[in-house]
Write a protein that holds these residues in place. Structure first.
Motif, PDB file in Angstrom:
ATOM      1  N   MET A  88       0.830  -1.199   0.000  1.00 40.03           N
ATOM      2  CA  MET A  88       0.000   0.000   0.000  1.00 40.03           C
ATOM      3  C   MET A  88       0.862   1.244   0.000  1.00 40.03           C
ATOM      4  SD  MET A  88      -1.457  -0.441   3.920  1.00 40.03           S
ATOM      5  CE  MET A  88      -2.455   1.019   3.923  1.00 40.03           C
ATOM      6  N   LEU A  89       0.232   2.389  -0.320  1.00 43.40           N
ATOM      7  CA  LEU A  89       0.884   3.689  -0.287  1.00 43.40           C
ATOM      8  C   LEU A  89       0.190   4.546   0.754  1.00 43.40           C
ATOM      9  CD1 LEU A  89       1.188   4.293  -4.134  1.00 43.40           C
ATOM     10  CD2 LEU A  89       3.043   3.756  -2.554  1.00 43.40           C
ATOM     11  N   LEU A  90       0.966   5.266   1.569  1.00 49.81           N
ATOM     12  CA  LEU A  90       0.440   6.132   2.616  1.00 49.81           C
ATOM     13  C   LEU A  90       0.685   7.583   2.233  1.00 49.81           C
ATOM     14  CD1 LEU A  90       1.951   4.142   5.606  1.00 49.81           C
ATOM     15  CD2 LEU A  90      -0.419   4.066   4.802  1.00 49.81           C
ATOM     16  N   TYR A  91      -0.297   8.451   2.513  1.00 47.33           N
ATOM     17  CA  TYR A  91      -0.221   9.861   2.124  1.00 47.33           C
ATOM     18  C   TYR A  91      -0.513  10.761   3.323  1.00 47.33           C
ATOM     19  CZ  TYR A  91      -0.881   7.775  -2.494  1.00 47.33           C
ATOM     20  OH  TYR A  91      -0.761   7.011  -3.622  1.00 47.33           O
TER      21      TYR A  91
ATOM     22  N   GLU B  36       6.689  12.955  -0.649  1.00 47.96           N
ATOM     23  CA  GLU B  36       6.450  11.705  -1.365  1.00 47.96           C
ATOM     24  C   GLU B  36       5.515  10.824  -0.566  1.00 47.96           C
ATOM     25  OE1 GLU B  36      10.341   9.152  -0.049  1.00 47.96           O
ATOM     26  OE2 GLU B  36      10.575  10.538  -1.704  1.00 47.96           O
ATOM     27  N   SER B  37       4.879   9.875  -1.249  1.00 46.53           N
ATOM     28  CA  SER B  37       4.080   8.888  -0.541  1.00 46.53           C
ATOM     29  C   SER B  37       5.026   7.860   0.074  1.00 46.53           C
ATOM     30  CB  SER B  37       3.097   8.203  -1.495  1.00 46.53           C
ATOM     31  OG  SER B  37       3.807   7.540  -2.524  1.00 46.53           O
ATOM     32  N   ILE B  38       4.537   7.113   1.034  1.00 46.36           N
ATOM     33  CA  ILE B  38       5.336   6.072   1.691  1.00 46.36           C
ATOM     34  C   ILE B  38       4.822   4.712   1.232  1.00 46.36           C
ATOM     35  CG2 ILE B  38       5.952   5.023   3.922  1.00 46.36           C
ATOM     36  CD1 ILE B  38       7.197   7.783   3.475  1.00 46.36           C
ATOM     37  N   TYR B  39       5.720   3.894   0.728  1.00 40.85           N
ATOM     38  CA  TYR B  39       5.390   2.544   0.282  1.00 40.85           C
ATOM     39  C   TYR B  39       5.459   1.609   1.482  1.00 40.85           C
ATOM     40  CZ  TYR B  39       5.770  -1.887  -2.258  1.00 40.85           C
ATOM     41  OH  TYR B  39       5.572  -3.155  -2.723  1.00 40.85           O
ATOM     42  N   LEU B  40       4.396   0.885   1.724  1.00 41.76           N
ATOM     43  CA  LEU B  40       4.355  -0.066   2.838  1.00 41.76           C
ATOM     44  C   LEU B  40       4.053  -1.447   2.278  1.00 41.76           C
ATOM     45  CD1 LEU B  40       4.522  -0.495   5.889  1.00 41.76           C
ATOM     46  CD2 LEU B  40       2.089   0.067   6.015  1.00 41.76           C
ATOM     47  N   ASP B  41       5.030  -2.320   2.350  1.00 44.18           N
ATOM     48  CA  ASP B  41       4.889  -3.663   1.799  1.00 44.18           C
ATOM     49  C   ASP B  41       3.885  -4.474   2.610  1.00 44.18           C
ATOM     50  OD1 ASP B  41       5.400  -5.631  -0.030  1.00 44.18           O
ATOM     51  OD2 ASP B  41       7.414  -6.102   0.680  1.00 44.18           O
ATOM     52  N   MET B  42       3.378  -5.541   2.002  1.00 46.89           N
ATOM     53  CA  MET B  42       2.439  -6.408   2.710  1.00 46.89           C
ATOM     54  C   MET B  42       3.114  -7.037   3.926  1.00 46.89           C
ATOM     55  SD  MET B  42       2.162  -9.613   0.143  1.00 46.89           S
ATOM     56  CE  MET B  42       3.255  -9.536  -1.234  1.00 46.89           C
ATOM     57  N   GLN B  43       2.325  -7.284   4.953  1.00 49.83           N
ATOM     58  CA  GLN B  43       2.795  -7.919   6.186  1.00 49.83           C
ATOM     59  C   GLN B  43       3.925  -7.131   6.848  1.00 49.83           C
ATOM     60  OE1 GLN B  43       1.070 -10.671   7.318  1.00 49.83           O
ATOM     61  NE2 GLN B  43      -0.210 -10.326   5.545  1.00 49.83           N
TER      62      GLN B  43
END
Length: 111
Positions: A69-72, A84-91
């Motif tokens: 997911m991406l966090l804003y 920038e957005s933050i990339y959050l990988d699964m699990q």
């Protein structure tokens, strides 16, 4: 030797399940959102398409889904100039740093 009806039915159900899984439009699992030490929200199986708002500002996100997911920091999944957005990988999980400010929305990257 002909297959029994129960084996044919079981195979059909299994194939249907695989087909439905391949066409998923929801992130399977949960997202937990926190503001400091206070639990704010638990989101189950969110839709993959579109922008989603957190109920309130979030400083920690735990992604228990099977999707990245991406966090804003904005409420509408946009990225302000110089940010920038933050990339959050699964699990996995992430904590907002003070310079970024809290997260207000999230989305799932299209594949």
């Amino acid at each position: 030797m002909p297959a029994s009806r129960s084996k044919v039915a079981l195979t059909g159900v299994a194939l249907l399940g695989l087909a439905l899984t391949a066409c998923q439009d929801r992130a399977s699992g949960q997202i937990e959102a926190w503001n400091g030490a206070r639990h704010v929200q638990t989101i189950s199986n969110p839709p993959i398409k579109g922008c989603h708002r957190f109920r309130q500002d979030v400083t920690r996100v735990v992604n228990y889904t099977q999707n990245s997911m991406l966090l804003y920091t904005t409420p509408n999944c946009t990225v302000p100039p110089g940010k920038e957005s933050i990339y959050l990988d699964m699990q996995s999980e992430d904590v907002a740093v003070l310079s970024n400010g809290p997260w207000r929305s999230y989305s799932f990257p299209s594949h």
